[in-house]
Write an enzyme that holds these catalytic residues in place. Structure first.
Site, PDB file in Angstrom:
ATOM      1  N   ASP A 198       2.561 -17.916  23.741  1.00  9.51           N
ATOM      2  CA  ASP A 198       3.396 -16.921  24.403  1.00  9.51           C
ATOM      3  C   ASP A 198       2.702 -15.567  24.359  1.00  9.51           C
ATOM      4  O   ASP A 198       1.471 -15.507  24.348  1.00  9.51           O
ATOM      5  CB  ASP A 198       4.786 -16.898  23.730  1.00  9.51           C
ATOM      6  CG  ASP A 198       5.898 -16.522  24.686  1.00  9.51           C
ATOM      7  OD1 ASP A 198       5.851 -15.397  25.216  1.00  9.51           O
ATOM      8  OD2 ASP A 198       6.818 -17.324  24.902  1.00  9.51           O
ATOM      9  N   SER A 208      12.873 -19.696  29.651  1.00 10.84           N
ATOM     10  CA  SER A 208      12.039 -19.310  28.510  1.00 10.84           C
ATOM     11  C   SER A 208      12.855 -19.267  27.218  1.00 10.84           C
ATOM     12  O   SER A 208      12.311 -19.457  26.137  1.00 10.84           O
ATOM     13  CB  SER A 208      11.440 -17.919  28.733  1.00 10.84           C
ATOM     14  OG  SER A 208      10.410 -17.969  29.672  1.00 10.84           O
ATOM     15  N   HIS A 226       8.660 -10.987  24.665  1.00  9.46           N
ATOM     16  CA  HIS A 226       8.979 -12.369  25.040  1.00  9.46           C
ATOM     17  C   HIS A 226       8.584 -13.369  23.944  1.00  9.46           C
ATOM     18  O   HIS A 226       9.366 -14.237  23.557  1.00  9.46           O
ATOM     19  CB  HIS A 226       8.246 -12.672  26.349  1.00  9.46           C
ATOM     20  CG  HIS A 226       8.603 -13.938  27.035  1.00  9.46           C
ATOM     21  ND1 HIS A 226       8.028 -15.145  26.728  1.00  9.46           N
ATOM     22  CD2 HIS A 226       9.476 -14.185  28.043  1.00  9.46           C
ATOM     23  CE1 HIS A 226       8.530 -16.081  27.530  1.00  9.46           C
ATOM     24  NE2 HIS A 226       9.406 -15.522  28.330  1.00  9.46           N
TER      25      HIS A 226
END
Ligand SMILES: *[C@@H]1O[C@H](CO)[C@@H](O)[C@H](O)[C@H]1NC(C)=O
Ligand SMILES: *[C@@H]1O[C@H](CO)[C@@H](O)[C@H](O)[C@H]1NC(C)=O
Ligand SMILES: *[C@@H]1O[C@H](CO)[C@@H](O)[C@H](O)[C@H]1NC(C)=O
Ligand SMILES: *[C@@H]1O[C@H](CO)[C@@H](O)[C@H](O)[C@H]1NC(C)=O
Ligand SMILES: *[C@@H]1O[C@H](CO)[C@@H](O)[C@H](O)[C@H]1NC(C)=O
Ligand SMILES: *[C@@H]1O[C@H](CO)[C@@H](O)[C@H](O)[C@H]1NC(C)=O
Ligand SMILES: *[C@@H]1O[C@H](CO)[C@@H](O)[C@H](O)[C@H]1NC(C)=O
Ligand SMILES: *[C@@H]1O[C@H](CO)[C@@H](O)[C@H](O)[C@H]1NC(C)=O
Ligand SMILES: *[C@@H]1O[C@H](CO)[C@@H](O)[C@H](O)[C@H]1NC(C)=O
Ligand SMILES: *[C@@H]1O[C@H](CO)[C@@H](O)[C@H](O)[C@H]1NC(C)=O
Ligand SMILES: *[C@@H]1O[C@H](CO)[C@@H](O)[C@H](O)[C@H]1NC(C)=O
Length: 781
Positions: free
Chosen positions: A147, A557, A222
């Site tokens: 990620d 996600s 994220h």
């Protein structure tokens, strides 16, 4: 980035900025794939052979060294290099080269969700039947997250109560900007970063201009959010801007986390992802979670870096979970469709962040927001973005509240209704704020349905579903007073119905392999609280100076790491289960019903189906004890490639080994998957499945079938008796078209022994019909 369009736009603009500094050349990065890892050779020798090979086409060892981006020597064999298409073609002609393909760019596609999934009770206690207790919270299972990196100071990575790092761990903590080995600990046991392919495509990363860190440190948020969702430690009193206060935790709070940063402003490149998986497999990771992916048209599996890397991981017994994508509700938008991957859709939980829009006629419309900003309790003039169009702007842009399209003289002090779409949701709030507006109503279009998303807007705001949006625009058209107020947002629990599918969640059918149902499963992905970066505001808007320890965001996600955490628990409970067994347990125990005992709805409040959620909504406690498993070995996956009619050379590409397909390979429909998809039923078709009895020495199952409309479904035998744990039995299912179906029809079959319900989704379409399905446009924004 799949979940936050505004951030994605911001990131894209940053990439554009860095591109300017980098002269465009005809060369780009290619991945040169040479198969499985040559175990007998030292990795330095393997690298040297890569340089030699490249030198032979570039006519210079120096040039070869300069163009080399990665040498993959650990878990498989190959390299990535920045070369011209001619040189790539020359390499692909070399006998030892299995394939050469361009470096594809992928995008990134509290916590109440675990209580909603039944791992804890309503008091926050963990009952003994919870998978959390049974699996000791995933103790010592290692989760690898590919990620945007990690914010290591977050309490979610605290190692307070952790024993020493498991001996099997072979990874490392790599230093870089604002990150060194002191940032790893007994919880966050590894951190690496992979930027070479990104820089080979985009030029050197300018850390000042992008705010990025050339290290495992997460500038975006994220990666911190996803890895802490999968495996974060308990953090008491976690909240986002005061909302959703409670104890945050990941799915496997006692697991260990290893970070592989592969995403940089603008995207995540295949060659970087392959480098991360090449290392991660050797490092000893048990579960990989990837909240990223490409989008249709999907490349064949042998040209898909994620599929290739995941194949090698699964061969080593590592489970790989990927997000399905945020390109729904368009039909056929699902990505990451390889059969060895668990592909995850997104749905809501039973918590809302409610804020009402009250109009001048006192009609109140419920919406959602995480805005901490409050309006006075009085009416403000209400306009639509189109009503206050800047002279130079396009009407549709102003209706969508694109930045710069609103006239400040007309916006000042007003609440502005903005249509969803075209630009990011929080960016519309920024546009209204920049124009001097007082507040915003973000209004869904019919395609977005009733899906509302709680965003930390930069001004007072609420996001309303399509029905309320219609009423508010009708009021704007008809009323002369045209005013509104917005109530401040509050956290509301026990919301019904839930789960509801997210409209943005990418949908089937599987455009690459129509006879393999994807997505596989749905899990919470709407308004999820988890740890965040300290480097960026919760909106990602540069003028937003807020910093949060936790943030609430939405996307597949976010659902993907839920399944990763649960997979880690199952791995801890059943260390001998294969990745296919873990997937089967999750799929066959999934639920088709919401908390009102109704079939799960889609975003527009019509009934959802397998193209939305695959097997259904994840049910972790049931997955601990599935009764029967649909297992598959690495060799079954290779046979599956034969079923796809891939040539030996393209199979070699994927697997890295020579394999001779049988004369008549099995059909795709006979692959032992825990669901059945038939995209072109012509008359009648019989498929075979094999189940493995797990968890009891004596059991007797009977089948129940819910046939798709117009299709007859016969299961033979209809009763299965097992006398031993681990025993396998096969059965046949015959599908016969009674009528020509219009489009896909859905059903399921269940094996029931009185204790276990082992359910498989069925999707069938007959031949001879127009299969045109209407694309409904993009609604991730
Ligand atoms: C660590 O263990 C102690 C004592 O068992 C407990 O009070 C504390 O909450 C735990 N800390 C974390 C971060 O889990
Ligand atoms: C890591 O960086 C911190 C802060 O600069 C420093 O205090 C620490 O000594 C460094 N640790 C190592 C192992 O270099
Ligand atoms: C990086 O960006 C900064 C700020 O935009 C700029 O001043 C600097 O010149 C850039 N550095 C390089 C090497 O391009
Ligand atoms: C969150 O809950 C904790 C404990 O229940 C409480 O002490 C704290 O003040 C709360 N924080 C907020 C922002 O509501
Ligand atoms: C650990 O890494 C070394 C060196 O790359 C490798 O030889 C070994 O097989 C790895 N161990 C495991 C358990 O993967
Ligand atoms: C409001 O009026 C506009 C312009 O006439 C029209 O396009 C729109 O459909 C109307 N909306 C509603 C909800 O009536
Ligand atoms: C593979 O080829 C066979 C024989 O030509 C054909 O029947 C089958 O449909 C093909 N399968 C796929 C997935 O294309
Ligand atoms: C695959 O088979 C070919 C031809 O038999 C041989 O030249 C090649 O070395 C083999 N490759 C691998 C990876 O075993
Ligand atoms: C269906 O099967 C029949 C009989 O085998 C064949 O003639 C026909 O072409 C098939 N239709 C399609 C669309 O494949
Ligand atoms: C099945 O029977 C064997 C032999 O008696 C025993 O060792 C095993 O624990 C049993 N398994 C289960 C799941 O009951
Ligand atoms: C086929 O479809 C027609 C009309 O849709 C329906 O009336 C009929 O019952 C169907 N036949 C079967 C065998 O399902």
């Amino acid at each position: 980035m799949e979940r936050l369009p505004s951030a994605a736009l911001l990131l894209l603009s940053l990439v554009a900025a860095s591109l300017v500094a980098f002269p465009l050349e005809a060369s780009k990065v290619y991945i040169v794939y040479l198969g499985s890892s040559p175990q007998s050779m030292h990795s330095n020798l393997v690298s040297a052979s890569h340089h030699q090979m490249l030198a032979s086409v570039l006519d210079s060892l120096d040039a070869a060294k300069e163009s080399m981006v990665y040498s993959y020597t650990r878990s498989f064999n190959g390299f990535a290099a920045r070369i011209s298409p001619d040189h790539a073609a020359a390499l692909s002609g070399m006998p030892e080269v299995i394939s050469v393909f361009p470096n594809k760019k992928n995008i990134l596609h509290t916590t109440r969700s675990w209580q909603f999934l039944g791992l804890e009770d309503t008091n926050g206690d963990v009952p003994e039947w919870s998978l959390w207790q049974k699996a000791n919270f995933g103790q010592d299972v290692i989760i690898g997250s590919l990620d945007t990196g990690v914010w290591p100071e977050s309490q979610s990575y605290s190692d307070n109560n952790f024993t020493q790092i498991p001996e099997k761990w072979n990874g490392t903590c790599v230093s870089g900007t604002a990150f060194n080995s002191s940032n790893c600990n007994r919880k966050l046991i590894g951190a690496r970063f992979y930027i070479d392919a990104y820089e080979a495509e985009n030029g050197p990363l300018n850390e000042t201009a992008t705010g990025e860190f050339r290290s495992p440190r997460d500038a975006e948020g994220h990666g911190t959010h996803t890895s802490s969702t999968a495996g974060g430690e308990f953090v008491v009193g976690a909240n986002a801007l005061g909302f959703a206060n409670g104890t945050a935790k990941g799915g496997a709070p006692y697991s260990r986390i290893a970070i592989y940063k592969v995403c940089w402003p603008g995207g995540c490149y295949d060659a970087d992802i392959l480098a991360a998986l090449d290392d991660g497999i050797q490092d000893g990771v048990n579960i990989f979670t990837l909240s990223l992916g490409g989008s249709p048209p999907l490349p064949p599996l042998y040209q898909d870096g994620i599929a290739i890397g995941a194949f090698h991981a699964v061969q080593q017994g590592i489970t790989v979970i990927c997000s399905a994508g945020n390109a729904g509700p368009s039909s056929g938008s699902v990505t990451n469709v390889a059969p060895w991957i668990i592909t995850v859709a997104a749905s809501s939980i039973d918590r809302d962040f409610t804020s009402y829009a009250i109009l001048g006629n006192y009609a109140a419309y419920e919406g959602e927001s995480l805005s901490e900003y409050k309006l006075k309790n009085r009416f403000y003039p209400l306009v639509s973005g189109g009503d206050i169009k800047a002279a130079s702007a396009d009407y549709s842009d102003s209706l969508n509240c694109v930045i710069g399209s609103l006239d400040p003289a007309k916006a000042k002090g007003k609440i502005v209704a903005c249509k969803r779409g075209v630009t990011g949701r929080v960016s519309k709030g920024e546009a209204v704020l920049l124009a001097g507006g007082a507040g915003m109503i973000l209004a869904n279009t019919p395609d977005d349905g009733e899906e509302t998303i709680a965003d930390p807007h930069v001004l007072p705001a609420t996001h309303v579903g399509a029905r309320n949006a219609g009423a508010i625009f009708a009021y704007l058209n008809s009323s002369s007073s045209r005013q509104a107020k917005l109530t401040s947002s509050t956290t509301v629990l026990d919301v019904k119905p839930a789960p509801v599918m997210a409209a943005f969640s990418s949908q089937g059918p599987n455009t690459l392999i129509p006879d393999l149902l994807k997505p596989d499963i749905t899990a919470p992905g709407l308004n999820i609280l988890a740890a965040y970066t300290g480097a960026t505001s919760p909106t990602g808007i540069s003028s937003d100076k807020r910093v949060v320890k936790f943030n609430i965001i939405s996307g597949t996600s976010m659902s993907c790491p839920h399944v990763a955490g649960i997979s880690a628990l199952l791995k801890g409970l059943h260390p001998d289960w294969s990745p296919a067994a873990i997937k089967s347990a999750i799929l066959t125990t999934a639920s088709l019903y919401d908390n009102e005992e109704q079939p799960i709805y889609s975003g527009d409040l019509t009934t959802a189906g397998p193209f939305n959620y695959g097997a259904g909504h994840i049910n972790p406690n049931a997955a601990a004890d599935p009764g029967l498993l649909y297992d598959a070995t690495p060799e079954d996956y290779v046979l599956f490639l034969c079923s796809l009619n891939y040539t030996s050379s393209s199979i070699a590409v994927l697997t890295g080994t020579n394999f001779t397909c049988p004369q008549t390979p099995p059909t795709v429909t006979n692959f032992n998957y825990p669901s059945v998809a038939i995209s072109a039923l012509n008359g009648s078709l019989t498929v075979t499945r094999t189940v493995t009895n797990v968890g009891s020495n004596s059991s007797s199952y009977e089948v129940y079938v819910r046939a798709p409309t117009g299709i007859s479904v016969e299961v033979q035998p209809s009763k299965l008796d097992f006398i031993k744990d681990g025993e396998k039995q096969s059965f046949q299912i015959t599908f016969t078209a009674l009528n020509q179906t219009s489009g896909y029809k859905f059903g399921y079959f269940i094996w029931n022994d009185g204790t276990h319900l082992v359910k498989s989704s069925i999707v069938v379409q007959t031949v001879d019909i127009s299969t045109v399905t209407t694309a409904q446009g993009h609604s991730a924004y």
